[in-house]
Motif scaffolding. Sequence first.
Motif, short mmCIF file in Angstrom:
data_model
loop_
_atom_site.label_atom_id
_atom_site.label_comp_id
_atom_site.label_asym_id
_atom_site.label_seq_id
_atom_site.Cartn_x
_atom_site.Cartn_y
_atom_site.Cartn_z
N LEU A 1 23.33 116.19 49.77
CA LEU A 1 24.50 116.21 48.88
C LEU A 1 24.02 116.12 47.43
N LEU A 2 24.44 117.09 46.65
CA LEU A 2 24.14 117.07 45.21
C LEU A 2 25.38 116.54 44.48
N ILE A 3 25.22 115.43 43.76
CA ILE A 3 26.35 114.91 42.97
C ILE A 3 26.12 115.27 41.51
N VAL A 4 27.05 116.02 40.94
CA VAL A 4 27.00 116.36 39.53
C VAL A 4 28.07 115.52 38.82
N ASN A 5 27.62 114.64 37.94
CA ASN A 5 28.53 113.75 37.22
C ASN A 5 28.63 114.22 35.78
N GLY B 1 32.64 104.25 33.22
CA GLY B 1 33.92 104.91 33.50
C GLY B 1 34.13 105.14 34.99
N ASN B 2 35.21 105.83 35.31
CA ASN B 2 35.58 105.99 36.71
C ASN B 2 34.69 106.97 37.49
N SER B 3 34.20 108.01 36.81
CA SER B 3 33.29 108.93 37.52
C SER B 3 32.05 108.18 37.99
N TYR B 4 31.48 107.35 37.10
CA TYR B 4 30.28 106.57 37.47
C TYR B 4 30.62 105.49 38.49
N THR B 5 31.79 104.86 38.36
CA THR B 5 32.18 103.83 39.32
C THR B 5 32.26 104.43 40.72
N LEU B 6 32.88 105.62 40.81
CA LEU B 6 33.00 106.27 42.13
C LEU B 6 31.63 106.75 42.61
N GLU B 7 30.83 107.26 41.68
CA GLU B 7 29.49 107.71 42.09
C GLU B 7 28.71 106.55 42.72
N ASN B 8 28.74 105.38 42.05
CA ASN B 8 27.99 104.22 42.58
C ASN B 8 28.46 103.85 43.98
N ARG B 9 29.78 103.89 44.17
CA ARG B 9 30.35 103.54 45.48
C ARG B 9 29.87 104.55 46.55
N ILE B 10 29.90 105.83 46.20
CA ILE B 10 29.51 106.86 47.17
C ILE B 10 28.01 106.75 47.51
N SER C 1 19.70 124.81 47.37
CA SER C 1 19.22 124.27 48.66
C SER C 1 20.10 123.15 49.23
N CYS C 2 21.09 122.67 48.47
CA CYS C 2 21.90 121.57 49.00
C CYS C 2 22.86 122.10 50.08
N ASP C 3 23.40 121.17 50.86
CA ASP C 3 24.43 121.54 51.83
C ASP C 3 25.80 121.49 51.17
N ALA C 4 25.93 120.59 50.21
CA ALA C 4 27.23 120.41 49.55
C ALA C 4 27.03 119.83 48.16
N MET C 5 27.99 120.12 47.29
CA MET C 5 27.96 119.55 45.93
C MET C 5 29.29 118.83 45.68
N LEU C 6 29.17 117.66 45.06
CA LEU C 6 30.36 116.92 44.65
C LEU C 6 30.33 116.79 43.13
N ILE C 7 31.37 117.29 42.48
CA ILE C 7 31.48 117.15 41.02
C ILE C 7 32.40 115.97 40.73
N LEU C 8 31.93 115.04 39.92
CA LEU C 8 32.75 113.91 39.46
C LEU C 8 32.90 114.07 37.96
N ALA C 9 34.14 114.11 37.47
CA ALA C 9 34.30 114.45 36.05
C ALA C 9 35.65 114.02 35.49
N PRO C 10 35.70 113.80 34.18
CA PRO C 10 37.00 113.58 33.54
C PRO C 10 37.67 114.90 33.21
N VAL C 11 38.99 114.88 33.04
CA VAL C 11 39.72 116.02 32.47
C VAL C 11 39.67 115.84 30.96
N LEU D 1 31.97 122.56 48.39
CA LEU D 1 32.10 122.00 47.04
C LEU D 1 33.33 121.11 46.95
N GLY D 2 33.13 119.92 46.42
CA GLY D 2 34.25 119.01 46.16
C GLY D 2 34.34 118.75 44.67
N GLY D 3 35.54 118.78 44.14
CA GLY D 3 35.74 118.45 42.73
C GLY D 3 36.67 117.25 42.64
N TYR D 4 36.14 116.11 42.21
CA TYR D 4 36.96 114.89 42.11
C TYR D 4 37.05 114.54 40.62
#
Length: 189
Positions: free
Chosen positions: A4-8, A15-24, A76-86, A123-126
């Motif tokens: 899993l590739l996490i792009v923050n 902030g909340n993107s980092y808070t959620l990243e740490n939890r994941i 090469s990843c299986d999935a990417m999760l983007i964590l970001a503000p609007v 791909l997940g966009g949160y």
Amino acid sequence: MKKLLIVNASKRRKGNSYTLENRIVEQLAGKAEVNTFHIGEKDVRVCLACDACKRQHTPNCIQKDDFTALIPALDSCDAMLILAPVHWDQFPAQLKALLDRTYSFMAFTQPDFSMAGRKDKKLGGYFFAGFGPVDVYTNMVETNLKSFATAGFREYKAHVAGNANVPGSILEKPEDLKAADEMIEWLLA
Ligand SMILES: Cc1cc2nc3c(=O)[nH]c(=O)nc-3n(C[C@H](O)[C@H](O)[C@H](O)COP(=O)(O)O)c2cc1C
């Protein structure tokens, strides 16, 4: 183990993107191979639209910066999760720059327009928004996620958590946490 590739894309370390990243990252310890890319601390410049990538027929970009090392990770990843503000109803600029750079995966000569080595990635966009409207932002996120198909991300899901100005407030929102858990489960299924 799935990769899993996490792009923050947030600049707010608390902030909340980092808070959620740490939890994941904590939740997935020993369960997935997690690679993080913090765009806010990287040098990902805007696409030059020079088309050099089209002439050399590889996903490599002639512009050498922190996107260079991300190309094989994206491929090469299986999935990417983007964590970001609007930001102003849109993708934050640093994330849009990254999306534009995936133009290097575009191949006009291929039937599916893609030079990606793998085309089966999820791909997940949160996203986090201070206010809303969350439904309009979800449409915006989905429209942008669609463009990652060129880099081989053909399936995507989006979630926007509104009322998220207070750093760390995601941890007090069971519905948004559930959406994050479901997105991770889908990404790694
Ligand atoms: C430049 C900028 C523009 C923003 N634009 C919007 C906006 O259009 N709509 C909104 O609801 N929130 C907006 N916000 C608020 C952020 O989306 C919100 O604080 C979010 O939770 C930040 O996520 P983070 O904590 O992960 O950085 C904006 C914030 C900044 C700094």
